[in-house]
Design an enzyme around this catalytic site. Structure first.
Site, PDB file in Angstrom:
ATOM      1  N   ALA A   1     -11.542  16.614  -9.498  1.00 44.24           N
ATOM      2  CA  ALA A   1     -10.505  16.839 -10.507  1.00 44.24           C
ATOM      3  C   ALA A   1      -9.152  16.718  -9.826  1.00 44.24           C
ATOM      4  O   ALA A   1      -9.025  16.988  -8.628  1.00 44.24           O
ATOM      5  CB  ALA A   1     -10.652  18.213 -11.142  1.00 44.24           C
ATOM      6  N   LYS A   2      -8.124  16.314 -10.572  1.00 45.24           N
ATOM      7  CA  LYS A   2      -6.806  16.112  -9.971  1.00 45.24           C
ATOM      8  C   LYS A   2      -6.226  17.420  -9.463  1.00 45.24           C
ATOM      9  O   LYS A   2      -5.621  17.476  -8.393  1.00 45.24           O
ATOM     10  CB  LYS A   2      -5.841  15.479 -10.988  1.00 45.24           C
ATOM     11  CG  LYS A   2      -4.526  15.030 -10.375  1.00 45.24           C
ATOM     12  CD  LYS A   2      -4.724  13.970  -9.306  1.00 45.24           C
ATOM     13  CE  LYS A   2      -3.434  13.522  -8.672  1.00 45.24           C
ATOM     14  NZ  LYS A   2      -3.636  12.652  -7.506  1.00 45.24           N
ATOM     15  N   VAL A   3      -6.368  18.496 -10.221  1.00 48.98           N
ATOM     16  CA  VAL A   3      -5.917  19.811  -9.777  1.00 48.98           C
ATOM     17  C   VAL A   3      -7.154  20.647  -9.475  1.00 48.98           C
ATOM     18  O   VAL A   3      -7.928  20.967 -10.372  1.00 48.98           O
ATOM     19  CB  VAL A   3      -5.048  20.514 -10.836  1.00 48.98           C
ATOM     20  CG1 VAL A   3      -4.603  21.877 -10.323  1.00 48.98           C
ATOM     21  CG2 VAL A   3      -3.840  19.661 -11.195  1.00 48.98           C
TER      22      VAL A   3
ATOM     23  N   ALA B   1      -4.099   8.688 -10.428  1.00 49.56           N
ATOM     24  CA  ALA B   1      -5.347   8.436  -9.704  1.00 49.56           C
ATOM     25  C   ALA B   1      -5.761   9.713  -8.985  1.00 49.56           C
ATOM     26  O   ALA B   1      -4.908  10.462  -8.489  1.00 49.56           O
ATOM     27  CB  ALA B   1      -5.169   7.301  -8.712  1.00 49.56           C
TER      28      ALA B   1
END
Length: 352
Positions: A346-348, A154
């Site tokens: 974005a996750k990263v 998530a």
């Protein structure tokens, strides 16, 4: 017809990852604690004169928590770094005998890697705290602590945040030769809080149509206020302003009126005592005050969520954030949005 197994249920991933937190906390205590103690002992033997903490986003709030731990429990000066002084301006501070702790879930952001590498070259003892032992950040750091949270899919960070908090607490405890016993009850207490999601769902109705929120605390609770604001903004898109209670009295209190929703995290201890004048002023202005804290504090507010009693103040943030994670989730669902995939994120996040 669509296969039910392939239908994407909004919030399914975030919900599952929040539910994992008691198990993650227990894993750190059982499997991670010995390695954390060993690293802490090695660093303590080198007697760093001060500590700098480097992070972004959610991990920055975990780093702020560590700053409180270091200054209160160790009596050492600690500060949060401005990475751009190194990465954008090329500054070369003398970091001899300084401990630089970089906190990152992924360990992949280029500015974190670059600033940590520069710190090591400048003479610092470098420690990475990540959820990825094979990350570039872990590779450039002298020491590494794995928070053992497992893959987090998530976009809103939940289990990695509480894992970072516990790992940092155990590390600071190790620096002073403590046994970390204050954390032993946390997995069970966390499970008890998460089981009360129905209470939070009822609370979420207060904020379904909110235009803005103010979140406040003091002491160890202040990082929780900042993390709660971040979670609410990135999932619900409601502007949420986090303030230290002391800062709130220095001007921003003027924007609070009798229809303003305010969430106060009230630690059970010195932070909560310092927050009392702020709570009195908020009640005096007729604010819609919701309290996350002890039952007596909840009873004196418009509404709230009661936390377990008898928990040492320095580890309360690991529990305080849980109902606020649930609140961000429930408000987002109530607004017809998907907390698993907030827009434009974005996750990263690769900052430079």
């Amino acid at each position: 017809m669509s296969d039910p197994q392939t239908v994407s249920v909004p919030g399914r991933i975030m919900s599952a990852e929040m539910a994992e937190q008691p198990a993650v906390l227990q894993r750190i205590l059982d499997e991670g604690a010995p390695a954390i103690r060993e690293i802490a002992a090695q660093i303590a033997a080198r007697n760093p004169r001060f500590v700098l903490l480097t992070a972004r986003g959610t991990s920055d709030n975990a780093a702020l928590y560590a700053k409180y731990l270091i200054e209160v429990l160790l009596g050492k000066p600690a500060g949060l770094t401005s990475m751009s002084t190194t990465t954008a301006y090329g500054a070369k501070p003398d970091l001899t005998d300084c401990l630089v702790v970089t906190v990152s879930q992924s360990g992949g952001s280029p500015d974190l890697v670059a600033s940590t590498k520069a710190a090591r070259e400048a003479g610092a003892i470098t420690l990475a705290v990540t959820n990825n032992a094979a990350s570039p950040l872990a590779e450039v750091s002298e020491f590494h602590i794995d928070v053992l949270a497992g893959p987090e899919k998530a976009l809103p960070a939940t289990k990695t945040y509480t894992a970072e908090l516990l790992a940092l607490y155990l590390f600071v405890e190790g620096l002073r030769g403590g046994d970390g016993s204050a954390a032993k009850a946390l997995p069970g207490l966390a499970a008890g809080i998460l089981a009360r999601q129905g209470e939070v769902k009822d609370l979420a109705e207060r904020y379904r149509f909110a235009q803005r929120l103010v979140i406040t605390s003091r002491g160890y609770g202040y990082p929780t206020a900042r993390e709660a604001a971040l979670k609410l903004m990135e999932t619900t898109y409601i502007p949420a302003s986090p303030f230290s209670g002391a800062d709130l009295l220095h001007g921003p209190l003027a924007m609070v009126d009798n229809v303003s929703p305010v969430i106060a995290i009230v630690p059970d201890g010195k932070g909560g005592e310092a927050l009392q004048p702020v709570l009195d002023r908020l009640r005096g202005r007729g604010a819609d005050l919701v309290v996350i804290g002890q039952q007596d504090q909840v009873d004196a507010a418009s509404a709230g969520f009661a936390l377990p009693a008898g928990v040492p103040e320095e580890v309360q943030p690991i529990l305080e954030i849980l109902p606020l994670q649930l609140l961000a989730y429930e408000v987002t669902i109530a607004r017809g949005q998907d907390p698993d995939a907030p827009r434009a994120l974005a996750k990263v996040t690769e900052t430079h």
